[in-house]
Design a protein around this motif. Structure first.
Motif, PDB file in Angstrom:
ATOM      1  N   MET A  99       1.037  -0.982  -0.010  1.00  0.00           N
ATOM      2  CA  MET A  99       0.162   0.116   0.060  1.00  0.00           C
ATOM      3  C   MET A  99       0.842   1.235  -0.036  1.00  0.00           C
ATOM      4  O   MET A  99       0.630   2.381  -0.642  1.00  0.00           O
ATOM      5  N   LEU A 100       1.882   1.157   0.753  1.00  0.00           N
ATOM      6  CA  LEU A 100       2.940   2.452   0.811  1.00  0.00           C
ATOM      7  C   LEU A 100       3.645   2.605  -0.633  1.00  0.00           C
ATOM      8  O   LEU A 100       3.552   3.452  -0.795  1.00  0.00           O
ATOM      9  N   THR A 101       3.859   1.488  -1.215  1.00  0.00           N
ATOM     10  CA  THR A 101       4.395   1.665  -2.512  1.00  0.00           C
ATOM     11  C   THR A 101       3.487   2.324  -3.334  1.00  0.00           C
ATOM     12  O   THR A 101       3.631   3.109  -4.270  1.00  0.00           O
ATOM     13  N   LEU A 102       2.131   1.975  -3.436  1.00  0.00           N
ATOM     14  CA  LEU A 102       1.283   2.374  -4.409  1.00  0.00           C
ATOM     15  C   LEU A 102       0.881   3.915  -3.912  1.00  0.00           C
ATOM     16  O   LEU A 102       0.932   4.792  -4.930  1.00  0.00           O
ATOM     17  N   LEU A 103       1.118   4.056  -2.775  1.00  0.00           N
ATOM     18  CA  LEU A 103       0.911   5.700  -2.449  1.00  0.00           C
ATOM     19  C   LEU A 103       2.251   6.537  -3.065  1.00  0.00           C
ATOM     20  O   LEU A 103       1.846   7.561  -3.387  1.00  0.00           O
ATOM     21  N   ARG A 104       3.468   6.025  -2.811  1.00  0.00           N
ATOM     22  CA  ARG A 104       4.659   6.560  -3.305  1.00  0.00           C
ATOM     23  C   ARG A 104       4.480   6.795  -4.695  1.00  0.00           C
ATOM     24  O   ARG A 104       4.791   7.830  -5.401  1.00  0.00           O
ATOM     25  N   THR A 105       3.986   5.797  -5.436  1.00  0.00           N
ATOM     26  CA  THR A 105       4.145   5.761  -6.999  1.00  0.00           C
ATOM     27  C   THR A 105       2.969   6.927  -7.413  1.00  0.00           C
ATOM     28  O   THR A 105       3.236   7.498  -8.321  1.00  0.00           O
ATOM     29  N   ALA A 106       2.018   7.022  -6.859  1.00  0.00           N
ATOM     30  CA  ALA A 106       0.723   7.751  -6.954  1.00  0.00           C
ATOM     31  C   ALA A 106       1.365   9.315  -6.708  1.00  0.00           C
ATOM     32  O   ALA A 106       1.232  10.271  -7.532  1.00  0.00           O
ATOM     33  N   ILE A 107       2.019   9.745  -5.651  1.00  0.00           N
ATOM     34  CA  ILE A 107       2.762  11.024  -5.409  1.00  0.00           C
ATOM     35  C   ILE A 107       3.804  11.372  -6.553  1.00  0.00           C
ATOM     36  O   ILE A 107       3.811  12.450  -6.915  1.00  0.00           O
ATOM     37  N   LEU A 108       4.419  10.350  -7.125  1.00  0.00           N
ATOM     38  CA  LEU A 108       5.539  10.682  -8.072  1.00  0.00           C
ATOM     39  C   LEU A 108       4.699  10.728  -9.370  1.00  0.00           C
ATOM     40  O   LEU A 108       5.070  11.669 -10.184  1.00  0.00           O
ATOM     41  N   VAL A 109       3.775  10.008  -9.868  1.00  0.00           N
ATOM     42  CA  VAL A 109       3.331  10.181 -11.099  1.00  0.00           C
ATOM     43  C   VAL A 109       2.115  11.257 -11.331  1.00  0.00           C
ATOM     44  O   VAL A 109       2.237  11.758 -12.568  1.00  0.00           O
ATOM     45  N   LEU A 110       1.326  11.541 -10.494  1.00  0.00           N
ATOM     46  CA  LEU A 110       0.408  12.558 -10.466  1.00  0.00           C
ATOM     47  C   LEU A 110       0.678  14.042 -10.905  1.00  0.00           C
ATOM     48  O   LEU A 110       0.257  14.515 -11.966  1.00  0.00           O
ATOM     49  N   PRO A 111       1.819  14.313 -10.573  1.00  0.00           N
ATOM     50  CA  PRO A 111       2.483  15.906 -10.797  1.00  0.00           C
ATOM     51  C   PRO A 111       2.863  15.621 -12.436  1.00  0.00           C
ATOM     52  O   PRO A 111       2.674  16.599 -12.992  1.00  0.00           O
ATOM     53  N   LEU A 112       3.670  14.527 -12.679  1.00  0.00           N
ATOM     54  CA  LEU A 112       4.043  14.312 -14.048  1.00  0.00           C
ATOM     55  C   LEU A 112       2.703  14.373 -14.910  1.00  0.00           C
ATOM     56  O   LEU A 112       2.642  15.078 -16.229  1.00  0.00           O
TER      57      LEU A 112
END
Length: 62
Positions: free
Chosen positions: A1-14
């Motif tokens: 779950m933490l990995t999914l959150l980190r990925t979302a934090i990195l991908v959404l601004p892009l």
């Protein structure tokens, strides 16, 4: 779950930056107004050679 959150934090601004690439009619109208204002300013106070060179670089980069 933490990995999914980190990925979302990195991908959404892009994704947000990529979505801003298309220029809409309001943005084109705003640029036209800006250009008209700049033309009026240049008629009153003409730009020097350094300012002209800077504008040419800005146009080339955009």
């Amino acid at each position: 779950m933490l990995t999914l959150l980190r990925t979302a934090i990195l991908v959404l601004p892009l994704a947000a930056v990529a979505a801003c690439h298309n220029e809409g009619p309001a943005e084109r109208a705003g640029e036209s107004i800006d250009n008209a204002g700049q033309s009026i300013k240049d008629a009153i106070d003409p730009p020097g050679p350094a300012e002209k060179a800077g504008r040419a670089i800005d146009r080339a980069v955009d």
